[in-house]
Design an enzyme around this catalytic site. Structure first.
Site, PDB file in Angstrom:
ATOM      1  N   HIS A  70     -62.153 -19.878 -57.747  1.00 23.39           N
ATOM      2  CA  HIS A  70     -62.688 -20.509 -56.530  1.00 23.39           C
ATOM      3  C   HIS A  70     -62.137 -19.846 -55.259  1.00 23.39           C
ATOM      4  O   HIS A  70     -61.887 -20.514 -54.254  1.00 23.39           O
ATOM      5  CB  HIS A  70     -62.377 -22.006 -56.494  1.00 23.39           C
ATOM      6  CG  HIS A  70     -63.014 -22.796 -57.595  1.00 23.39           C
ATOM      7  ND1 HIS A  70     -64.222 -23.431 -57.461  1.00 23.39           N
ATOM      8  CD2 HIS A  70     -62.613 -23.041 -58.872  1.00 23.39           C
ATOM      9  CE1 HIS A  70     -64.529 -24.045 -58.601  1.00 23.39           C
ATOM     10  NE2 HIS A  70     -63.577 -23.821 -59.474  1.00 23.39           N
ATOM     11  N   ASN A 143     -67.483 -29.879 -59.324  1.00 22.30           N
ATOM     12  CA  ASN A 143     -68.346 -28.697 -59.404  1.00 22.30           C
ATOM     13  C   ASN A 143     -69.802 -29.133 -59.239  1.00 22.30           C
ATOM     14  O   ASN A 143     -70.103 -30.326 -59.294  1.00 22.30           O
ATOM     15  CB  ASN A 143     -68.199 -28.006 -60.768  1.00 22.30           C
ATOM     16  CG  ASN A 143     -66.993 -27.077 -60.823  1.00 22.30           C
ATOM     17  OD1 ASN A 143     -66.365 -26.776 -59.818  1.00 22.30           O
ATOM     18  ND2 ASN A 143     -66.681 -26.614 -62.014  1.00 22.30           N
ATOM     19  N   HIS A 334     -56.062 -31.221 -55.405  1.00 20.55           N
ATOM     20  CA  HIS A 334     -55.356 -31.527 -56.661  1.00 20.55           C
ATOM     21  C   HIS A 334     -55.948 -32.814 -57.236  1.00 20.55           C
ATOM     22  O   HIS A 334     -55.900 -33.853 -56.566  1.00 20.55           O
ATOM     23  CB  HIS A 334     -53.863 -31.702 -56.330  1.00 20.55           C
ATOM     24  CG  HIS A 334     -53.014 -32.094 -57.491  1.00 20.55           C
ATOM     25  ND1 HIS A 334     -53.418 -31.968 -58.807  1.00 20.55           N
ATOM     26  CD2 HIS A 334     -51.751 -32.602 -57.539  1.00 20.55           C
ATOM     27  CE1 HIS A 334     -52.447 -32.393 -59.594  1.00 20.55           C
ATOM     28  NE2 HIS A 334     -51.432 -32.781 -58.852  1.00 20.55           N
TER      29      HIS A 334
HETATM   30 FE1  HDE Z   1     -60.254 -26.048 -61.321  1.00 20.49          FE
HETATM   31  N1  HDE Z   1     -58.718 -24.988 -60.561  1.00 20.49           N
HETATM   32  N2  HDE Z   1     -59.411 -25.954 -63.145  1.00 20.49           N
HETATM   33  N3  HDE Z   1     -61.855 -27.014 -62.132  1.00 20.49           N
HETATM   34  N4  HDE Z   1     -61.120 -26.146 -59.531  1.00 20.49           N
HETATM   35  C1  HDE Z   1     -58.581 -24.593 -59.286  1.00 20.49           C
HETATM   36  O1  HDE Z   1     -56.647 -24.719 -57.996  1.00 20.49           O
HETATM   37  C2  HDE Z   1     -58.136 -25.627 -63.394  1.00 20.49           C
HETATM   38  C3  HDE Z   1     -62.012 -27.359 -63.433  1.00 20.49           C
HETATM   39  C4  HDE Z   1     -62.252 -26.811 -59.193  1.00 20.49           C
HETATM   40  O2  HDE Z   1     -61.774 -25.497 -53.005  1.00 20.49           O
HETATM   41  C5  HDE Z   1     -57.258 -23.968 -59.001  1.00 20.49           C
HETATM   42  O3  HDE Z   1     -56.286 -24.658 -55.767  1.00 20.49           O
HETATM   43  C6  HDE Z   1     -57.798 -25.900 -64.763  1.00 20.49           C
HETATM   44  C7  HDE Z   1     -63.091 -28.275 -63.593  1.00 20.49           C
HETATM   45  C8  HDE Z   1     -62.568 -26.595 -57.812  1.00 20.49           C
HETATM   46  O4  HDE Z   1     -59.611 -25.243 -53.186  1.00 20.49           O
HETATM   47  C9  HDE Z   1     -56.510 -24.107 -60.332  1.00 20.49           C
HETATM   48  C10 HDE Z   1     -58.920 -26.415 -65.322  1.00 20.49           C
HETATM   49  C11 HDE Z   1     -63.584 -28.466 -62.330  1.00 20.49           C
HETATM   50  C12 HDE Z   1     -61.555 -25.772 -57.326  1.00 20.49           C
HETATM   51  C13 HDE Z   1     -57.548 -24.765 -61.209  1.00 20.49           C
HETATM   52  C14 HDE Z   1     -59.941 -26.432 -64.310  1.00 20.49           C
HETATM   53  C15 HDE Z   1     -62.802 -27.670 -61.437  1.00 20.49           C
HETATM   54  C16 HDE Z   1     -60.667 -25.515 -58.426  1.00 20.49           C
HETATM   55  C17 HDE Z   1     -57.307 -22.598 -58.423  1.00 20.49           C
HETATM   56  C18 HDE Z   1     -59.049 -26.938 -66.727  1.00 20.49           C
HETATM   57  C19 HDE Z   1     -64.791 -29.335 -61.930  1.00 20.49           C
HETATM   58  C20 HDE Z   1     -61.425 -25.212 -55.932  1.00 20.49           C
HETATM   59  C21 HDE Z   1     -57.034 -22.767 -56.934  1.00 20.49           C
HETATM   60  C22 HDE Z   1     -59.767 -26.081 -67.594  1.00 20.49           C
HETATM   61  C23 HDE Z   1     -64.466 -30.729 -61.897  1.00 20.49           C
HETATM   62  C24 HDE Z   1     -60.730 -26.151 -55.010  1.00 20.49           C
HETATM   63  C25 HDE Z   1     -56.623 -24.123 -56.783  1.00 20.49           C
HETATM   64  C26 HDE Z   1     -60.704 -25.581 -53.618  1.00 20.49           C
HETATM   65  C27 HDE Z   1     -59.502 -24.750 -58.326  1.00 20.49           C
HETATM   66  C28 HDE Z   1     -57.277 -25.075 -62.476  1.00 20.49           C
HETATM   67  C29 HDE Z   1     -61.281 -26.819 -64.545  1.00 20.49           C
HETATM   68  C30 HDE Z   1     -63.071 -27.639 -60.031  1.00 20.49           C
HETATM   69  C31 HDE Z   1     -55.942 -22.857 -60.915  1.00 20.49           C
HETATM   70  C32 HDE Z   1     -56.472 -25.653 -65.406  1.00 20.49           C
HETATM   71  C33 HDE Z   1     -63.561 -28.941 -64.877  1.00 20.49           C
HETATM   72  C34 HDE Z   1     -63.736 -27.161 -57.036  1.00 20.49           C
HETATM   73  O5  HDE Z   1     -55.416 -24.969 -60.201  1.00 20.49           O
END
Ligand code: HDE
Length: 700
Positions: A70, A143, A334
């Site tokens: 992202h 998402n 978070h």
């Molecule tokens: Fe994320 N995801 N994600 N994700 N995600 C990040 O956090 C993560 C997942 C989503 O505009 C990271 O700040 C894991 C699902 C958005 O700043 C990180 C898993 C969904 C954004 C991270 C998921 C998301 C992130 C990277 C489990 C939909 C951007 C930068 C498999 C509900 C937020 C950050 C923004 C960002 C980890 C899966 C949505 C690495 C471990 C499911 C919208 O922490």
């Protein structure tokens, strides 16, 4: 004494950017910003040049690590209001009082591409909302696709490594059309449902304000009585759910890599505030195990036929950030930022996310003090004994930095539940320590098949084409074969359409998933298409245009909230019909892909000029190919008809009634502008006319 006054009187400190003169970081005024300090005009630069060293050092440190996923995002401020109290379901204060307006900050993003990648790549989109509630920050990190690739966080690094550019040459940027992604996916059957969504037009949204949002993971609502329900969150865009077509998305990546970012920014600047309704699906505790899917499995939707969607409030985005870095880049989301009344389920993907997001912020900011950055500061009071660390600037005074204490009257103290003290839902948990997937997570194909079968024929065509495109870029034949095998488990017709295009045979003897249930809500064809508001129309002109026909259409479009731009060969004005028409954009600098629809006014001389201009003809033909509404009046009909005929089945020329049903609105009567405008605006609300899709026959 409050926190800030202990750090000196901040009120007396001038704001950054105040004053007329350039200064150093220390506030000293700079006399010369053009030349470094040298020993002689042609001599070496002196180490003594503290101004140069400060400036260049600061520059060298401008970047913080981009998000590991992202990375590319666009943000906006706004507010949220609940429609009616949700007290029956949750005690969250933000969902109680319709008269309360809660400030929010939203960051939309692509997942795969780097910070500078193009907006229109095929990908899921992030949709993260920070609510600054009176009980502290609540982050709903969503998402635009309701399911995810994997069921367990332990697979996330593998998934992300596979979809990101390949590590030896960092190719391709922002695209899943490469071997490592499909290798990994073809070995991960649980991804199949998500793959169907990403390969659908949902992967190429028209606008960040025209896509749905989904919390994906299952949370819990807990009410005052301590009763819980499982909850999934949704965002529904008021403008409807609309997408680009693939050829357009590819071209936009070159024409305007900032297409979505610019669209969001411009909409807010123009006062077209994007609006989204918050909605929830709720499952009672007693029903948790009564479905043919596990509500804790993030690769499954809860079909609306089984679990209705309830719209509970509205978010309006009404202010652009003042500084991209300070707000959009530094905002830190978070899923563990919750408020009382919102709790977690045991969804293993969510559980892992609860660890990852805090960790990732510490990596990005190099400090747990990221919460003190203005965009991340809660609007509720912060009062605890966390202290020190890199870049902490809001500090407490006094000697008491522990709890319990007597020396400060016991303050700050634990808050009882009545005072919004967070109490985790006291779920009974027990079980052996195992590394094991629940058998209720085992079915990977039924919902993928349900999604496929719920799509309209054009949507199915687009999924087939996307799979053909992506898989044809996979060099390793075995990976293509394995993927087509999975497609056959979803639907044999789907596999039969993809296989020949990617050079593999249709698998035999594979049983496709059996599902009688459809989920009509997953098809964009079934979403509401009742407004043309916020769309962009090109008015294509040349000297000699009928100026009155330009003005009349512009007025009608503007009344419907549609933005029109006059496009011509050169900037300046064109004259026609005794009127001067101001030109907004050149054909070369825009292209039809920048618009939702095209209107061509008449005027003999103007149309003759456009007919001789290959770029103008291409503009019209391309818009036709992309199934966009077209309107032409008077002599302009003759410009549009060749495109229509080229795209017509069997070379037959449709009559004007048939054309209208296909989104081509024509009138040879020059006086008919308002009648034409009415049809055209209704057509724009429909967005695209896939009933005329004949791509292969149109060269554009
Ligand atoms: Fe994320 N995801 N994600 N994700 N995600 C990040 O956090 C993560 C997942 C989503 O505009 C990271 O700040 C894991 C699902 C958005 O700043 C990180 C898993 C969904 C954004 C991270 C998921 C998301 C992130 C990277 C489990 C939909 C951007 C930068 C498999 C509900 C937020 C950050 C923004 C960002 C980890 C899966 C949505 C690495 C471990 C499911 C919208 O922490």
């Amino acid at each position: 004494m409050d926190e800030q006054s202990m750090n000196g009187d901040l009120a007396k400190v001038p704001r950054v950017g105040e004053g007329d003169y350039l200064t150093t970081n220390q506030g000293g005024r700079i006399g010369d910003n053009q030349n470094s300090l040298r020993a002689g005009a042609r001599g070496p630069t002196l180490l003594e040049d503290f101004q140069l060293r400060e400036k260049i050092t600061h520059f060298d440190h401008e970047r913080i690590p981009e998000r590991v996923v992202h990375a590319r995002g666009s943000g906006a401020h706004g507010s949220f209001q609940v429609y009616e109290s949700m007290a029956e379901y949750t005690m969250a204060k933000v969902l109680q009082d319709p008269s309360v307006t809660t400030p929010v900050f939203v960051r939309f993003s692509t997942v795969s591409g780097a910070r500078g990648s193009a907006d229109t790549a095929r990908d899921a989109r992030g949709f993260a909302v920070k609510f600054y509630t009176e009980e502290g920050v609540w982050d709903l990190v969503s998402n635009n696709i309701p399911v995810f690739f994997i069921q367990d966080t332990v697979k996330f690094p593998d998934l992300v490594h596979a979809f990101k550019p390949e590590p030896h040459h960092e190719i391709p940027g922002a695209s899943t059309a490469h071997d490592t992604f499909w290798d990994s996916i073809s070995l991960t059957p649980e991804s199949m449902h998500m793959i169907m969504w990403v390969m659908s037009d949902r992967g190429i949204p028209r606008s960040l304000s025209m896509m749905e949002g989904f919390g994906v993971n299952t949370f819990r609502f807990v009410n005052e009585q301590g009763v819980f329900r499982l909850v999934k969150f949704h965002w529904k865009p008021v403008l409807g759910v609309h997408s680009l077509v693939w050829d357009e998305a590819v071209k936009l990546a070159g024409r305007d890599p900032d297409f979505h970012r610019r669209d969001l920014w411009d909409a807010i600047e123009k006062g077209d505030y994007p609006e989204f309704e918050l909605a929830v699906q709720l499952i009672d505790e007693a029903d948790e195990l009564s479905f043919d899917f596990d509500p804790l499995d993030a690769t499954k939707i809860w079909p609306e036929e089984l679990v209705p969607v309830k719209r509970v409030g509205k978010m309006t985005l009404n202010r652009n950030p003042e500084n991209f870095f300070a707000e959009t880049e530094q905002v830190a989301f978070h899923p563990g930022h919750v408020v009382p009344g919102i709790d977690f389920s045991n969804d293993p993907l969510l559980q892992g996310r609860l660890f990852s997001y805090l960790d990732t912020q510490i990596n990005r900011f190099g400090s747990p003090n990221f919460a003190q950055i203005p965009i991340n500061q809660p609007h509720a009071a912060v009062n605890n004994n966390n202290q020190d660390g890199h870049m902490r600037y809001r500090n407490k005074s006094g000697r008491v930095n522990y709890e319990p204490n007597m020396l400060n009257d016991g303050r700050p103290m634990e808050a009882p539940r009545e005072a919004s003290g967070y109490v985790s839902y006291p779920e009974q948990v027990s079980g052996p320590k195992v590394r094991q997937r629940s058998p209720t997570f085992a079915d990977h194909y039924t919902q993928a098949a349900m999604f496929w079968r719920s799509q309209s024929p054009p949507e199915q065509d687009h999924i087939v084409e996307a799979l053909q495109f992506e898989l044809s870029k996979v060099e390793t034949r075995e990976i293509r074969e394995r993927m087509v095998m999975h497609l056959a488990r979803i639907d044999d017709g789907l596999a039969a359409r993809v296989a020949p295009a990617v050079g593999v045979s249709v698998p035999s003897g594979v049983e496709a998933a059996v599902t009688t249930r459809l989920a009509p809500e997953t098809s964009m064809a079934n979403t509401v298409k009742d407004t043309a508001k916020g769309r962009r129309v090109a008015i294509l002109v040349a000297a000699g245009v009928d100026g009155a026909q330009v003005t009349a259409m512009k007025t009608a479009l503007s009344e419907a909230g549609v933005h029109a731009e006059v496009v011509a060969k050169h900037l300046g004005t064109v004259v026609g019909g005794g009127q001067e028409v101001a030109v907004d954009k050149t054909i070369a600098a825009t292209g039809s892909v920048m618009y939702d629809a095209v209107y061509i006014p008449g005027g003999q001389q103007g149309i003759e000029a456009l007919k001789m201009d290959g770029n103008a003809v291409h503009f019209v033909t391309e818009a036709f190919k992309h199934c966009k509404p077209l309107a032409a009046i008077g002599e302009a009909v003759d410009l549009v008809m060749p495109a229509v005929t080229a795209g017509a089945r069997n070379g037959a020329t449709p009559d004007s009634g048939q054309l209208g049903a296909q989104g081509v609105f024509i009138s040879r009567q020059s006086s008919d502008v308002s009648a034409l405008a009415r049809q055209f605006i209704q057509g724009i609300a429909q967005h695209r006319f896939f009933n005329r899709e004949q791509k292969d026959m149109i060269p554009a």
